[in-house]
Design a protein around this motif. Structure first.
Motif, PDB file in Angstrom:
ATOM      1  N   ASN A 154       0.810  -1.223   0.000  1.00 40.33           N
ATOM      2  CA  ASN A 154       0.000   0.000   0.000  1.00 40.33           C
ATOM      3  C   ASN A 154       0.842   1.270   0.000  1.00 40.33           C
ATOM      4  O   ASN A 154       0.523   2.254   0.677  1.00 40.33           O
ATOM      5  N   LEU A 155       1.923   1.233  -0.784  1.00 38.49           N
ATOM      6  CA  LEU A 155       2.815   2.386  -0.853  1.00 38.49           C
ATOM      7  C   LEU A 155       2.560   3.259  -2.076  1.00 38.49           C
ATOM      8  O   LEU A 155       3.215   4.282  -2.248  1.00 38.49           O
TER       9      LEU A 155
ATOM     10  N   HIS B  63      -7.631  -3.957  -2.066  1.00 39.39           N
ATOM     11  CA  HIS B  63      -6.194  -3.653  -2.166  1.00 39.39           C
ATOM     12  C   HIS B  63      -5.949  -2.553  -3.202  1.00 39.39           C
ATOM     13  O   HIS B  63      -5.093  -1.675  -2.991  1.00 39.39           O
ATOM     14  N   TYR B  64      -6.671  -2.619  -4.312  1.00 41.68           N
ATOM     15  CA  TYR B  64      -6.530  -1.611  -5.364  1.00 41.68           C
ATOM     16  C   TYR B  64      -6.823  -0.220  -4.813  1.00 41.68           C
ATOM     17  O   TYR B  64      -6.034   0.729  -5.013  1.00 41.68           O
ATOM     18  N   CYS B  65      -7.942  -0.068  -4.132  1.00 38.85           N
ATOM     19  CA  CYS B  65      -8.320   1.248  -3.610  1.00 38.85           C
ATOM     20  C   CYS B  65      -7.328   1.725  -2.556  1.00 38.85           C
ATOM     21  O   CYS B  65      -6.963   2.908  -2.520  1.00 38.85           O
TER      22      CYS B  65
ATOM     23  N   THR C 153     -13.262  -9.173  -4.821  1.00 34.96           N
ATOM     24  CA  THR C 153     -13.566  -8.287  -3.690  1.00 34.96           C
ATOM     25  C   THR C 153     -12.289  -7.901  -2.955  1.00 34.96           C
ATOM     26  O   THR C 153     -12.049  -6.722  -2.655  1.00 34.96           O
ATOM     27  N   GLU C 154     -11.468  -8.900  -2.692  1.00 37.80           N
ATOM     28  CA  GLU C 154     -10.197  -8.641  -2.004  1.00 37.80           C
ATOM     29  C   GLU C 154      -9.284  -7.776  -2.856  1.00 37.80           C
ATOM     30  O   GLU C 154      -8.638  -6.843  -2.357  1.00 37.80           O
TER      31      GLU C 154
ATOM     32  N   TYR D 153      -5.428   5.084  -3.289  1.00 38.28           N
ATOM     33  CA  TYR D 153      -5.838   6.297  -2.576  1.00 38.28           C
ATOM     34  C   TYR D 153      -5.269   6.396  -1.163  1.00 38.28           C
ATOM     35  O   TYR D 153      -5.368   7.454  -0.547  1.00 38.28           O
ATOM     36  N   GLY D 154      -4.740   5.303  -0.652  1.00 38.89           N
ATOM     37  CA  GLY D 154      -4.255   5.294   0.720  1.00 38.89           C
ATOM     38  C   GLY D 154      -5.248   4.693   1.694  1.00 38.89           C
ATOM     39  O   GLY D 154      -4.893   4.393   2.836  1.00 38.89           O
ATOM     40  N   ALA D 155      -6.483   4.481   1.284  1.00 40.41           N
ATOM     41  CA  ALA D 155      -7.514   3.893   2.138  1.00 40.41           C
ATOM     42  C   ALA D 155      -8.693   3.474   1.281  1.00 40.41           C
ATOM     43  O   ALA D 155      -8.821   3.909   0.126  1.00 40.41           O
TER      44      ALA D 155
END
Length: 849
Positions: A96-97, A486-488, A481-482, A492-494
């Motif tokens: 998530n970087l 992770h994509y969002c 769904t998972e 976007y950071g969250a």
């Protein structure tokens, strides 16, 4: 130590000494990968010791990468430069970087990396393919090196190792034509404008929208050198051009006995028809070899070369004579291959397989096998271009099954996630996540060698490209769904609850389906009522939920996506307003038509203003790319005209195919075009839309506009204000109405009128109804036809009258199964007004459920 054990020890030591040489990457390839990573995260440039790149061997010929971080150091091991870059990007997203797109990125690099366990990913295939021949028209015709550098970085990060590299195709061809003795005039008559070059390369058209200057050729040669040097430095294997058989008509002057086969495509005028050199003519191999020699002399040896000879075209033999057709195809396949291999015996002929699914009336197991039978198995690579269309649109079976595993030829599974560079949100996410597993696990997979995608245009619909490239590095099922969570979070950071809810709605609406050519009606020539975009209330609700998601306002990707979501929301309301204006015109309720267009204008200008802040969706940017290539003011103007034409009228006859949601295009083209049409109708004038469009294409520049300061707040306010159409303006009839007729259209003399039909409606069409609404005169109809790609697909000829009373105004059209209209579909009717022109009415499609 016993002698036997000593010998084993010596063999082990020798193997260890030899092992690095077997898989160690060239230092330049490691350096090239490091440069991509540093351009992505500049903070790494001066951080000594925080990034280590190490080589590892491929597994079963497929790329592999490993990542782990410990003590603040990130170690990436990879089997190629691309694998190293893909490993870095996988690490970036997994933790998530951040994320990287074409014209935007969001990187949240920490001061110190957390420790992470080793993660290993092995590609399920050797090749990861990317691009479409027409991407070089719909997106990249005027790119310069700075944009290409970002594109190649994007490819490497997304794991692409088999990209198309087609710049300078015409520069090499022009050298060959000059060597053969063709004049400048004969060569100019062959060429088309830069944005239309893909269709010249595939033999669809010639002699359209201008010639190519020597300065253009020199520029493209220099650009191709940079492109190939960078691609190869990363371990990519670019697919470069070869001779497909198309020649200038002027060749006949030099070789009067040359056998030229005249082709045609999609109803284009005869002056634009290409000539294919017959594969039975010795000149075919001679010219093909000349092309390869000239290309190789300029750019060096390459492995993969593309040649497409029958894209969306009929074979130049009698349809009733299958044996003659197969003989011609066998000769063609052999000559294309021989013209390549005679210069480079190690080269592989690559062919796009769009027509394998699109034209099943021509391409079956016999015809494809005939084309390939004289080509060695390892010397051709078939791009099975459109598995998503096979499954979700044509519904005609998967090509690897129909063509029996492609007869032991290597092939690449691919999808087409975009048509024409359109900006629409559409695509069956579940299929893009897992559809390739069907091919990987099929008993008919044959020699499946790669996975990939062939978008006609890029810089759109980011979620599809992230999903397809992620899935392409997996041989197991993706939990959508998972993955979306992770994509969002990476993007976007969250991923707050309202965003999750929005994506749930998107997955049930726009992202549950494949819309072949998704466009709003207001992106088509005025009068069109059909909208092929998803306009459901659930989709609208999802768009609003996304835009109003709190806490992400500082994310550059959230700001970009909020713009796109808002413009889609406004676009749906614009569709409703324009349809209401047309309904009001039908009833000659001019005050309601005026009010509807005022609402349409307000929405259009609001959408256009939001797009002024978008990093890519701007007409001004597109025009700037084109003008940068001109060496004179006249040439700059010509390139701008060519660029403007492609994203609007295109041809003739592929009007409004490209359909962009761009600032400048909405305020300067779509909005005034509709206002011109409506105003002329209300003034009793016949609007000459072709003249209006021609004037716009030949105009220059973009009108000034003011961008909002707080873009997220502006998006939210725009969505809030763009409520449902006021009841007083709402359209009164369902959306099956495709057009109308007025006194400006008809006369007491017989004439032909045309109304557009969507490709989706073509599949369900079984008839047309004419509905008289007002006026003193009835409308007589004698014949109605449905036309696709310039050909008549079905006809009903009988006398009918729409008036008071009406009689026999329903025309039944039996459209053959599998009919296609990729480049335009219309209803054509032969009509005249009875006793005078005062007749108003509408045309309605009869569709099967």
């Amino acid at each position: 130590m016993p002698p036997a054990l000593f010998n084993i020890w010596i063999i082990f030591i020798q193997a260890c000494l030899l092992l690095p040489a077997a898989y160690a990457l060239d230092t330049k390839e490691l350096d090239a990968a490091r440069e991509v990573i540093i351009r992505t995260v500049p903070e790494l440039k001066h951080s000594s010791g925080t990034l280590k790149l190490e080589p590892i061997p491929r597994q079963n010929g497929c790329d592999v990468f490993e990542t782990e971080s410990s003590g603040g150091t990130l170690t990436i091991r990879g089997s190629s430069g691309v694998a190293l870059c893909r490993g870095f990007y996988d690490y970036l997203k997994t933790n998530n970087l951040g994320m990287v797109s074409w014209e935007n990125k969001s990187i949240r690099w920490p001061e110190r990396l957390p420790d992470t366990a080793r993660r290993k990913v092995v590609s399920p295939v050797r090749h990861h393919y990317y691009l479409n021949a027409v991407t070089y028209g719909y997106t990249a015709p005027y790119w310069t090196w700075d944009r290409w550098e970002r594109e190649i970085d994007w490819m490497a990060l997304h794991g692409i190792n088999l990209p198309l590299a087609l710049a300078a195709t015409e520069a090499i061809g022009t050298r060959v034509w000059r060597q053969l003795g063709l004049t400048r005039q004969e060569i100019d008559a062959f060429h088309v404008g830069p944005a239309h070059l893909p269709w010249q390369r595939m033999g669809n058209i010639v002699n359209h929208d201008g010639a190519l200057s020597d300065a253009w050729h020199e520029d493209q040669v220099a650009l191709q050198h940079k492109i190939l040097r960078r691609m190869k430095s990363l371990g990519m294997q670019p697919v470069c051009p070869a001779f497909a058989g198309f020649v200038p008509a002027g060749l006949k002057r030099i070789y009067p006995d040359a056998k030229l086969l005249k082709l045609g495509w999609g109803g284009w005028p005869e002056k634009n028809a290409a000539h294919l050199l017959s594969p039975s003519d010795p000149l075919f191999r001679a010219i093909g070899s000349m092309y390869m020699k000239e290309w190789q002399k300029e750019f060096g040896k390459n492995t993969y070369h593309l040649a497409d000879s029958f894209n969306e075209m009929e074979l130049p033999v009698s349809a009733e004579n299958a044996a003659a057709g197969n003989e011609m195809l066998g000769n063609l396949g052999e000559q294309v291959y021989r013209s390549i291999s005679s210069v480079n015996p190690d080269a592989v002929w690559v062919m796009q397989g769009w027509m394998f699914g699109y034209q099943r009336n021509i391409w079956n197991a016999d015809s494809l096998q005939a084309l390939l039978r004289k080509v060695p198995d390892d010397k051709v690579l078939l791009l099975d271009l459109a598995a998503d269309y096979n499954r979700h649109f044509w519904r005609n079976g998967m090509n690897w099954e129909v063509f029996k595993g492609f007869f032991n030829k290597p092939w690449v599974y691919s999808v087409v996630p975009n048509m024409g560079g359109k900006s629409a949100m559409t695509g069956p996410l579940e299929f893009y996540a897992n559809g390739h597993l069907e091919a990987l696990n099929s008993p008919l997979r044959g020699r499946l060698a790669g996975l990939g995608m062939a978008p006609e245009g890029v810089e759109n619909n980011d979620v599809l490209y992230e999903l397809i490239t992620d899935a392409g590095w997996k041989g197991t099922r993706t939990d959508l769904t998972e993955w979306l969570d992770h994509y969002c979070t990476a993007r976007y950071g969250a991923c707050p609850p309202s965003m999750k809810q929005a994506w749930d709605l998107f997955r049930r609406t726009a992202y549950s389906e494949l819309r072949d050519h998704p466009r709003f009606n207001w992106q088509l020539r005025p009068g069109a009522r059909n909208c092929t975009m998803n306009t459901s209330e659930d989709f609208l609700k999802g768009l609003s939920l996304f835009v109003h998601t709190p806490g992400l306002e500082q994310s550059p990707f959230f700001r970009q996506d909020a713009i796109e979501m808002s413009v889609h929301y406004l676009g749906i309301r614009m569709f409703q307003a324009s349809r209401a204006a047309l309904e009001a015109l039908d009833e000659q309720d001019y005050p309601r038509a005026t009010q509807s267009m005022a609402y349409f204008r307000k929405l259009a200008l609001s959408a256009d203003a939001l797009l002024e802040v978008h990093p890519a969706w701007r007409l001004e940017r597109w025009i700037a790319f084109a003008r940068r290539h001109g060496s004179t003011e006249a040439e700059k103007d010509r390139y701008e005209e060519n660029a403007r034409r492609l994203v609007t009228v295109w041809g003739p006859p592929v009007d409004d195919y490209s359909a962009r949601l761009w600032s400048g295009l909405i305020r300067d083209y779509y909005l005034p075009r509709w206002e011109h049409f409506i105003n002329c109708r209300m003034q009793g004038k016949a609007p000459d839309m072709a003249a209006w469009e021609k004037g716009w294409v030949r105009s220059r520049g973009v009108s000034p506009a003011t961008a909002p300061q707080d873009i997220v707040q502006a998006c939210r306010e725009a969505v809030r204000q763009a409520g449902p159409l006021p009841p007083a303006l709402a359209a009164s009839r369902p959306g099956t109405v495709i057009g109308n007729w007025t006194p400006e259209d008809v006369s007491p003399a017989w004439k032909e009128l045309f109304w557009p039909v969507s490709a989706e409606d073509l599949r369900r069409l079984h008839g047309v109804r004419f509905i008289y609404t007002s006026g003193r005169h009835a409308l007589d109809i004698s014949r109605v036809e449905i036309m696709g790609d310039g050909k008549v697909l079905a006809t009903d000829a009988h006398a009918g009258r729409a008036g008071l009373p009406s009689s026999r105004v329903v025309y039944h059209l039996s459209v053959p199964d599998g009919s296609r209209a990729n480049n335009g579909c219309v209803i054509r009717a032969r009509v005249k007004s009875a006793d005078g022109p005062d007749s108003h009415g509408k045309v309605e499609l009869l569709l099967q459920n």
